[in-house]
Design a protein around this motif. Structure first.
Motif, PDB file in Angstrom:
ATOM      1  N   GLU A 160       0.829  -1.209   0.000  1.00 39.19           N
ATOM      2  CA  GLU A 160       0.000   0.000   0.000  1.00 39.19           C
ATOM      3  C   GLU A 160       0.865   1.262   0.000  1.00 39.19           C
ATOM      4  OE1 GLU A 160      -2.671   1.993   3.379  1.00 39.19           O
ATOM      5  OE2 GLU A 160      -3.511   0.107   2.638  1.00 39.19           O
ATOM      6  N   LEU A 161       1.863   1.308   0.851  1.00 35.58           N
ATOM      7  CA  LEU A 161       2.716   2.496   0.904  1.00 35.58           C
ATOM      8  C   LEU A 161       3.450   2.699  -0.414  1.00 35.58           C
ATOM      9  CD1 LEU A 161       3.915   4.866   2.550  1.00 35.58           C
ATOM     10  CD2 LEU A 161       5.787   3.323   3.129  1.00 35.58           C
TER      11      LEU A 161
ATOM     12  N   LEU B 170       3.215   6.195  -2.379  1.00 31.87           N
ATOM     13  CA  LEU B 170       4.408   6.682  -3.077  1.00 31.87           C
ATOM     14  C   LEU B 170       4.272   6.597  -4.593  1.00 31.87           C
ATOM     15  CD1 LEU B 170       7.176   5.209  -0.759  1.00 31.87           C
ATOM     16  CD2 LEU B 170       6.209   7.521  -0.754  1.00 31.87           C
ATOM     17  N   LEU B 171       3.206   5.954  -5.047  1.00 28.90           N
ATOM     18  CA  LEU B 171       2.860   5.856  -6.468  1.00 28.90           C
ATOM     19  C   LEU B 171       3.930   5.180  -7.326  1.00 28.90           C
ATOM     20  CD1 LEU B 171       1.203   9.374  -6.941  1.00 28.90           C
ATOM     21  CD2 LEU B 171       0.084   7.179  -6.481  1.00 28.90           C
ATOM     22  N   LEU B 172       4.656   4.222  -6.765  1.00 30.13           N
ATOM     23  CA  LEU B 172       5.590   3.460  -7.588  1.00 30.13           C
ATOM     24  C   LEU B 172       4.783   2.577  -8.529  1.00 30.13           C
ATOM     25  CD1 LEU B 172       8.334   2.347  -5.030  1.00 30.13           C
ATOM     26  CD2 LEU B 172       8.387   4.258  -6.630  1.00 30.13           C
ATOM     27  N   PRO B 173       5.143   2.537  -9.789  1.00 27.84           N
ATOM     28  CA  PRO B 173       4.397   1.706 -10.746  1.00 27.84           C
ATOM     29  C   PRO B 173       4.532   0.222 -10.395  1.00 27.84           C
ATOM     30  CG  PRO B 173       5.898   3.223 -11.869  1.00 27.84           C
ATOM     31  CD  PRO B 173       6.219   3.292 -10.421  1.00 27.84           C
TER      32      PRO B 173
ATOM     33  N   LEU C 163      16.763  -1.846  -7.635  1.00 21.10           N
ATOM     34  CA  LEU C 163      17.012  -1.213  -6.346  1.00 21.10           C
ATOM     35  C   LEU C 163      16.114  -1.855  -5.293  1.00 21.10           C
ATOM     36  CD1 LEU C 163      18.214   1.223  -4.716  1.00 21.10           C
ATOM     37  CD2 LEU C 163      16.188   2.499  -5.438  1.00 21.10           C
ATOM     38  N   GLU C 164      16.718  -2.409  -4.245  1.00 19.72           N
ATOM     39  CA  GLU C 164      15.917  -2.958  -3.148  1.00 19.72           C
ATOM     40  C   GLU C 164      15.342  -1.796  -2.354  1.00 19.72           C
ATOM     41  OE1 GLU C 164      16.538  -4.968   1.170  1.00 19.72           O
ATOM     42  OE2 GLU C 164      17.901  -5.643  -0.396  1.00 19.72           O
ATOM     43  N   VAL C 165      14.007  -1.731  -2.253  1.00 22.54           N
ATOM     44  CA  VAL C 165      13.370  -0.623  -1.536  1.00 22.54           C
ATOM     45  C   VAL C 165      12.686  -1.054  -0.247  1.00 22.54           C
ATOM     46  CG1 VAL C 165      13.097   0.846  -3.572  1.00 22.54           C
ATOM     47  CG2 VAL C 165      11.264  -0.752  -2.956  1.00 22.54           C
ATOM     48  N   TRP C 166      12.510  -2.356  -0.061  1.00 25.47           N
ATOM     49  CA  TRP C 166      11.825  -2.793   1.156  1.00 25.47           C
ATOM     50  C   TRP C 166      12.288  -4.194   1.510  1.00 25.47           C
ATOM     51  CZ3 TRP C 166       7.598   0.510   2.656  1.00 25.47           C
ATOM     52  CH2 TRP C 166       7.062   0.207   3.913  1.00 25.47           C
TER      53      TRP C 166
END
Length: 162
Positions: free
Chosen positions: A31-32, A37-40, A128-131
């Motif tokens: 969700e975040l 954050l509107l990441l595609p 890129l690892e984001v989470w």
């Protein structure tokens, strides 16, 4: 400096000890990233623990991610990438990572050497690892046995470089 590493690395996260676990942690992360954050969504891939070294596959996380991500965007990786432990003994468990595709325009050493980019497993700057969602559900004792924790904990962490 690379497109994945800048001058510092910051890990932001929270812990839940029994309030919520995998289902909610995965939903909150998705969700975040996608709503707030509107990441595609089509630029995101997730990884789950495939099972290794006598530790079972994280079928639960895999099934939960299927509610958000097409099957082909869920990768199963081993102990080195998708299992977290404090040390030889103590709390540990599978983890699940979310990776963002930055684009094919970024260089890849594997391709430059005549091979193929290995996607999220590659050391290039394209992914890129984001989470990283760590699911501490075991306590490893001195003999190496994994015992279920009485209150498993989730530690969703947002990784950012800046």
């Amino acid at each position: 400096m690379t497109a994945r590493h800048h001058t510092f690395f910051e890990m932001l996260g929270n812990f839940s000890f029994g309030d919520y676990f995998k289902r909610e942690a995965i939903e909150y992360a998705w969700e975040l990233l996608t709503r707030d954050l509107l990441l595609p969504k089509d630029r995101l891939k997730v990884t789950v623990f495939k099972g290794e070294g006598g530790v079972p596959r994280d079928a639960e996380a895999h099934g939960l991610w299927k509610g958000h991500v097409p099957e082909e965007r869920i990768l199963e990786l081993g102990m080195n990438d998708n299992f977290w432990a404090m040390g030889e003994t103590g709390p540990c468990g599978p983890c699940s990572e979310v990776h963002y595709f930055q684009g094919d325009h970024l260089p890849c050493a594997e391709e430059a050497a005549g091979g193929a980019c290995r996607g999220v497993e590659c050391e290039c700057d394209r992914w890129l690892e984001v989470w990283n969602l760590v699911f501490m559900q075991y306590d490893r004792d001195g003999s190496g046995a994994l015992n279920p924790l009485p209150a498993p904990a989730s530690t969703p962490a947002w990784a950012s470089s800046g």
